[in-house]
Design a protein around this motif. Sequence first.
Motif, mmCIF file in Angstrom:
data_model
loop_
_atom_site.group_PDB
_atom_site.id
_atom_site.type_symbol
_atom_site.label_atom_id
_atom_site.label_comp_id
_atom_site.label_asym_id
_atom_site.label_seq_id
_atom_site.Cartn_x
_atom_site.Cartn_y
_atom_site.Cartn_z
ATOM 1 N N ILE A 31 0.852 -1.181 0.000
ATOM 2 C CA ILE A 31 0.000 0.000 0.000
ATOM 3 C C ILE A 31 0.891 1.235 0.000
ATOM 4 N N ASN A 32 0.525 2.235 -0.762
ATOM 5 C CA ASN A 32 1.367 3.424 -0.879
ATOM 6 C C ASN A 32 0.614 4.624 -0.309
ATOM 7 N N THR A 33 0.386 5.615 -1.108
ATOM 8 C CA THR A 33 -0.271 6.829 -0.631
ATOM 9 C C THR A 33 -1.712 6.556 -0.219
ATOM 10 N N MET A 34 -2.111 7.188 0.887
ATOM 11 C CA MET A 34 -3.499 7.125 1.352
ATOM 12 C C MET A 34 -4.015 8.560 1.443
ATOM 13 N N GLU A 35 -5.231 8.775 1.024
ATOM 14 C CA GLU A 35 -5.763 10.130 0.902
ATOM 15 C C GLU A 35 -7.212 10.202 1.365
ATOM 16 N N TRP A 36 -7.625 11.420 1.680
ATOM 17 C CA TRP A 36 -9.027 11.746 1.926
ATOM 18 C C TRP A 36 -9.463 12.794 0.915
ATOM 19 N N LYS A 43 -20.263 19.608 -7.475
ATOM 20 C CA LYS A 43 -18.848 19.989 -7.503
ATOM 21 C C LYS A 43 -17.976 18.770 -7.715
ATOM 22 N N GLU A 44 -16.761 19.009 -8.195
ATOM 23 C CA GLU A 44 -15.822 17.918 -8.375
ATOM 24 C C GLU A 44 -15.263 17.469 -7.023
ATOM 25 N N ARG A 45 -14.873 16.220 -6.997
ATOM 26 C CA ARG A 45 -14.244 15.695 -5.785
ATOM 27 C C ARG A 45 -12.909 16.407 -5.582
ATOM 28 N N GLU A 46 -12.644 16.868 -4.350
ATOM 29 C CA GLU A 46 -11.406 17.583 -4.084
ATOM 30 C C GLU A 46 -10.564 16.849 -3.052
ATOM 31 N N LEU A 47 -9.259 16.950 -3.239
ATOM 32 C CA LEU A 47 -8.320 16.334 -2.304
ATOM 33 C C LEU A 47 -8.256 17.168 -1.025
ATOM 34 N N VAL A 48 -8.434 16.500 0.105
ATOM 35 C CA VAL A 48 -8.400 17.171 1.401
ATOM 36 C C VAL A 48 -7.048 16.990 2.072
ATOM 37 N N ALA A 49 -6.574 15.753 2.090
ATOM 38 C CA ALA A 49 -5.301 15.458 2.760
ATOM 39 C C ALA A 49 -4.727 14.171 2.195
ATOM 40 N N ALA A 50 -3.408 14.075 2.242
ATOM 41 C CA ALA A 50 -2.715 12.896 1.731
ATOM 42 C C ALA A 50 -1.532 12.584 2.628
ATOM 43 N N VAL A 51 -1.202 11.303 2.701
ATOM 44 C CA VAL A 51 -0.031 10.904 3.485
ATOM 45 C C VAL A 51 0.628 9.715 2.805
ATOM 46 N N GLY A 52 1.948 9.782 2.674
ATOM 47 C CA GLY A 52 2.707 8.704 2.079
ATOM 48 C C GLY A 52 2.996 7.594 3.080
ATOM 49 N N PRO A 53 3.677 6.570 2.652
ATOM 50 C CA PRO A 53 3.929 5.425 3.536
ATOM 51 C C PRO A 53 4.842 5.738 4.717
ATOM 52 N N VAL A 54 5.634 6.791 4.620
ATOM 53 C CA VAL A 54 6.523 7.141 5.726
ATOM 54 C C VAL A 54 6.177 8.502 6.314
ATOM 55 N N GLY A 55 4.982 8.995 6.048
ATOM 56 C CA GLY A 55 4.539 10.256 6.625
ATOM 57 C C GLY A 55 4.489 11.350 5.576
ATOM 58 N N SER A 56 4.961 12.547 5.940
ATOM 59 C CA SER A 56 4.956 13.723 5.058
ATOM 60 C C SER A 56 3.545 14.048 4.578
ATOM 61 N N PRO A 57 2.648 14.390 5.476
ATOM 62 C CA PRO A 57 1.275 14.712 5.075
ATOM 63 C C PRO A 57 1.187 16.025 4.317
ATOM 64 N N ASN A 58 0.187 16.112 3.475
ATOM 65 C CA ASN A 58 -0.125 17.329 2.742
ATOM 66 C C ASN A 58 -1.610 17.632 2.904
ATOM 67 N N TYR A 59 -1.936 18.924 2.916
ATOM 68 C CA TYR A 59 -3.306 19.336 3.165
ATOM 69 C C TYR A 59 -3.752 20.379 2.157
ATOM 70 N N ASP A 98 -3.546 3.853 -2.916
ATOM 71 C CA ASP A 98 -2.831 3.141 -3.978
ATOM 72 C C ASP A 98 -2.440 1.777 -3.430
ATOM 73 N N LEU A 99 -2.941 0.745 -4.078
ATOM 74 C CA LEU A 99 -2.676 -0.612 -3.617
ATOM 75 C C LEU A 99 -2.049 -1.444 -4.718
ATOM 76 N N LEU A 100 -1.118 -2.295 -4.312
ATOM 77 C CA LEU A 100 -0.515 -3.267 -5.211
ATOM 78 C C LEU A 100 -1.068 -4.632 -4.798
ATOM 79 N N LEU A 101 -1.891 -5.200 -5.661
ATOM 80 C CA LEU A 101 -2.546 -6.447 -5.271
ATOM 81 C C LEU A 101 -1.573 -7.620 -5.250
ATOM 82 N N ARG A 102 -0.691 -7.651 -6.225
ATOM 83 C CA ARG A 102 0.283 -8.754 -6.279
ATOM 84 C C ARG A 102 1.603 -8.202 -6.762
#
Length: 121
Positions: A31-36, A43-59, A98-102
């Motif tokens: 699993i990689n980036t996770m977002e809200w 309205k279009e869907r908007e990115l609220v926040a994101a965080v990578g696998p080792v942190g470094s959040p963005n808002y 973002d998920l890698l199934l296999r």
Amino acid sequence: QVQLVESGGGSVQAGGSLRLSCATSGNFYDINTMEWYRQTPGKERELVAAVGPVGSPNYATSVKGRFTISRDNAKNTVSLLMNNLKPEDTAVYYCRADLLLRAGESWGSFWGQGTQVTVSP
């Protein structure tokens, strides 16, 4: 089958707080980036926040200083703590990852079903 399931939405008065959670289920390799994201009617869907696998959040600018995204890599979950909520935060909130199934396959984008957040004046 891999799924993302949000919880924690609801109704709150302005100035209040809510905590959203997103849990993963099913089998996947990585699993990689996770977002809200959030979306309001028309309205279009908007990115609220994101965080990578080792942190470094963005808002998004509109939530910076009020919302906090965090993830638990051991449980493959992501949360969104929302403080000082405003009526304009009212929306359906979606979890995305973002998920890698296999191993050796391509990364895929997976979405939850959404959870309603309503903030009254």
